[in-house]
Design an enzyme around this catalytic site. Structure first.
Site, PDB file in Angstrom:
ATOM      1  N   LEU A  79       1.599  -3.093   0.373  1.00  0.00           N
ATOM      2  CA  LEU A  79       2.667  -1.516  -0.436  1.00  0.00           C
ATOM      3  C   LEU A  79       1.048  -0.731  -1.031  1.00  0.00           C
ATOM      4  O   LEU A  79       0.018  -1.266  -1.471  1.00  0.00           O
ATOM      5  CB  LEU A  79       3.378  -1.423  -1.601  1.00  0.00           C
ATOM      6  CG  LEU A  79       3.951  -0.583  -2.182  1.00  0.00           C
ATOM      7  CD1 LEU A  79       4.732   0.037  -1.265  1.00  0.00           C
ATOM      8  CD2 LEU A  79       4.964  -1.435  -3.737  1.00  0.00           C
TER       9      LEU A  79
ATOM     10  N   SER B 101       1.615  -8.900   0.480  1.00  0.00           N
ATOM     11  CA  SER B 101       2.505  -8.026  -0.158  1.00  0.00           C
ATOM     12  C   SER B 101       3.784  -7.499   1.031  1.00  0.00           C
ATOM     13  O   SER B 101       3.766  -8.337   1.784  1.00  0.00           O
ATOM     14  CB  SER B 101       2.122  -7.021  -0.827  1.00  0.00           C
ATOM     15  OG  SER B 101       3.567  -6.825  -2.022  1.00  0.00           O
ATOM     16  N   HIS B 102       3.562  -6.238   1.124  1.00  0.00           N
ATOM     17  CA  HIS B 102       4.680  -5.727   1.669  1.00  0.00           C
ATOM     18  C   HIS B 102       4.334  -6.286   3.469  1.00  0.00           C
ATOM     19  O   HIS B 102       4.305  -5.745   4.341  1.00  0.00           O
ATOM     20  CB  HIS B 102       4.913  -4.527   1.971  1.00  0.00           C
ATOM     21  CG  HIS B 102       5.592  -3.545   2.669  1.00  0.00           C
ATOM     22  ND1 HIS B 102       5.870  -2.266   2.521  1.00  0.00           N
ATOM     23  CD2 HIS B 102       6.608  -4.474   3.791  1.00  0.00           C
ATOM     24  CE1 HIS B 102       7.278  -1.552   3.372  1.00  0.00           C
ATOM     25  NE2 HIS B 102       7.674  -3.151   4.001  1.00  0.00           N
TER      26      HIS B 102
ATOM     27  N   ASP C 124      -8.795  -7.973 -16.716  1.00  0.00           N
ATOM     28  CA  ASP C 124      -8.927  -8.002 -15.635  1.00  0.00           C
ATOM     29  C   ASP C 124      -7.829  -6.430 -16.145  1.00  0.00           C
ATOM     30  O   ASP C 124      -6.641  -6.625 -16.669  1.00  0.00           O
ATOM     31  CB  ASP C 124      -7.691  -8.103 -14.606  1.00  0.00           C
ATOM     32  CG  ASP C 124      -7.169  -7.468 -13.336  1.00  0.00           C
ATOM     33  OD1 ASP C 124      -7.588  -6.401 -13.015  1.00  0.00           O
ATOM     34  OD2 ASP C 124      -7.285  -8.710 -11.925  1.00  0.00           O
TER      35      ASP C 124
ATOM     36  N   ASP D 255       4.820 -14.009  -9.209  1.00  0.00           N
ATOM     37  CA  ASP D 255       3.231 -13.187  -9.455  1.00  0.00           C
ATOM     38  C   ASP D 255       3.358 -12.314 -10.091  1.00  0.00           C
ATOM     39  O   ASP D 255       2.194 -12.239 -10.364  1.00  0.00           O
ATOM     40  CB  ASP D 255       2.691 -13.954  -8.018  1.00  0.00           C
ATOM     41  CG  ASP D 255       3.273 -12.708  -6.603  1.00  0.00           C
ATOM     42  OD1 ASP D 255       4.475 -12.063  -7.266  1.00  0.00           O
ATOM     43  OD2 ASP D 255       2.739 -12.258  -5.863  1.00  0.00           O
TER      44      ASP D 255
ATOM     45  N   HIS E 261      -0.147 -11.500  -8.381  1.00  0.00           N
ATOM     46  CA  HIS E 261       0.036 -10.755  -6.625  1.00  0.00           C
ATOM     47  C   HIS E 261      -1.322 -10.541  -6.718  1.00  0.00           C
ATOM     48  O   HIS E 261      -1.554 -10.061  -5.404  1.00  0.00           O
ATOM     49  CB  HIS E 261       0.808  -9.768  -7.075  1.00  0.00           C
ATOM     50  CG  HIS E 261       1.877  -9.652  -6.243  1.00  0.00           C
ATOM     51  ND1 HIS E 261       2.416 -10.092  -5.220  1.00  0.00           N
ATOM     52  CD2 HIS E 261       1.341  -7.626  -4.971  1.00  0.00           C
ATOM     53  CE1 HIS E 261       2.896  -9.054  -4.167  1.00  0.00           C
ATOM     54  NE2 HIS E 261       1.756  -7.863  -4.052  1.00  0.00           N
TER      55      HIS E 261
ATOM     56  N   ASP F 196      -5.076 -10.953  -7.698  1.00  0.00           N
ATOM     57  CA  ASP F 196      -5.225 -12.426  -7.840  1.00  0.00           C
ATOM     58  C   ASP F 196      -5.424 -12.879  -5.642  1.00  0.00           C
ATOM     59  O   ASP F 196      -6.261 -13.026  -5.795  1.00  0.00           O
ATOM     60  CB  ASP F 196      -5.232 -12.970  -8.094  1.00  0.00           C
ATOM     61  CG  ASP F 196      -5.211 -13.022  -9.544  1.00  0.00           C
ATOM     62  OD1 ASP F 196      -5.683 -12.138 -10.366  1.00  0.00           O
ATOM     63  OD2 ASP F 196      -4.760 -13.669 -10.844  1.00  0.00           O
TER      64      ASP F 196
HETATM   65 CA    CA Z   1      -6.856 -10.727 -11.210  1.00  0.00          CA
END
Ligand code: CA
Length: 310
Positions: free
Chosen positions: A41, A107-108, A235, A254, A276, A278
């Site tokens: 996404l 992901s997507h 991060d 995640d 997600h 990472d």
């Molecule tokens: Ca990260």
């Protein structure tokens, strides 16, 4: 005489140690078919499709893999993205002369590669989903206002929405969602995903949190994911992922996808200490220093594909 042999043995071992380390790894990632990476996404509009996979294509190429980074609509339905990917796969086959490709989607990108593997299995050797939204995301449900009534308190709902707004802004460089992004959210909702799975069922587990078929219509299916929303204090996106992870009410996730939802084909692992982002070595390599590097996972997987003749 014995002394002489011993000296020879020592010299032999020393010679082995002096060989460059890279010679041992040569060909480690040299898959038979090209590897094609498919983003998720938003696809990090602001940093481009290559950097989305931070440091991953070069790490795969350095030991022999042919790697192609594709770009599909940043936010749109899975079918629209899938058709765009299919066009690019055909171009890659034409350029390389290969008969098939190995697809890896994040992901997507997970459902997106499944679409192509389902409609053109003859062109695909394997489909690997990383943090893939294969059975929907409760974060998308919250976004669409279809989270089960009473399942999440209003205060928590506000926190989740705030976290999501930060993530959207961070990834797309825009503060609000476009119409296309709503199409994406529909595809990524639990209801939208289940509808998609009914049409394109290959590799999808038939039990709630099991594995799927390892091979379907000649395509090998794999998946892995992280299950730790907050992993690195440096991060800037981690606090937002900690907020969106509240959507899962304690279920392993995640930050954006539940571990069980990521399952596809052979589940390599669903609980790496990664969030997600990472999973694609973001933000710019800021990942959990106590976990295996995400880059290593992609290299190991290329070697796995190679050893399976893919
Ligand atoms: Ca990260």
């Amino acid at each position: 005489m014995k002394k002489h042999l011993a000296r020879k043995a020592v010299m032999f071992v020393m010679a082995l140690m002096m060989l460059p380390a890279s010679s041992w790894a040569a060909g480690y990632t040299e898959t038979k078919y090209p590897i094609v990476l498919v983003h998720g996404l938003f696809g990090f509009d602001n940093i481009g499709p290559v950097d989305y996979w931070y440091g991953i294509p070069s790490a795969l190429r350095s030991d022999g893999a042919k790697v192609y980074v594709t770009q599909v609509a940043a936010a749109n339905s899975t079918e629209v993205r899938g058709e765009q990917l299919l066009t690019q796969v055909k171009q890659i086959l034409a350029v390389t002369g290969a008969s098939k490709v190995n697809l890896i989607g994040h992901s997507h990108g997970g459902p997106t590669i499944r679409y192509v593997a389902s409609v053109r299995p003859d062109l695909i050797a394997s489909a690997t989903s990383v943090g893939g939204v294969n059975r929907g995301s409760k974060v998308a449900d919250v976004l669409l206002g279809v989270a089960p009534a009473g399942s999440i308190s209003n205060t928590v709902l506000v926190s989740i929405s705030n976290g999501l707004a930060q993530i959207i802004s961070f990834l797309s460089g825009k503060p609000t969602m476009s119409q296309d992004a709503l199409a994406a959210a529909n595809s990524l909702s639990t209801a939208g995903s289940l509808k998609f799975n009914a049409k394109y069922p290959e590799g999808v587990p038939t039990t709630a949190c099991g594995e799927g078929a390892y091979t379907a219509r000649g395509v090998a299916y794999f998946s892995w994911s992280g299950a730790k929303p907050y992993t690195n204090v440096l991060d800037v996106i981690d606090p937002a992922l900690a907020l969106t992870s509240l959507a899962f009410g304690g279920e392993k996730n995640d930050g954006l996808v539940a571990s069980c939802s990521t399952h596809l084909g052979k589940v390599i692992r669903d609980d790496y200490a990664m969030n997600h982002l990472d999973e694609v070595n973001q933000t710019i390599g800021l990942v959990n220093i106590f976990e295996t590097s995400p880059v290593t996972l992609y290299r190991q997987h290329a070697n796995r594909l190679k050893n399976q003749g893919l």
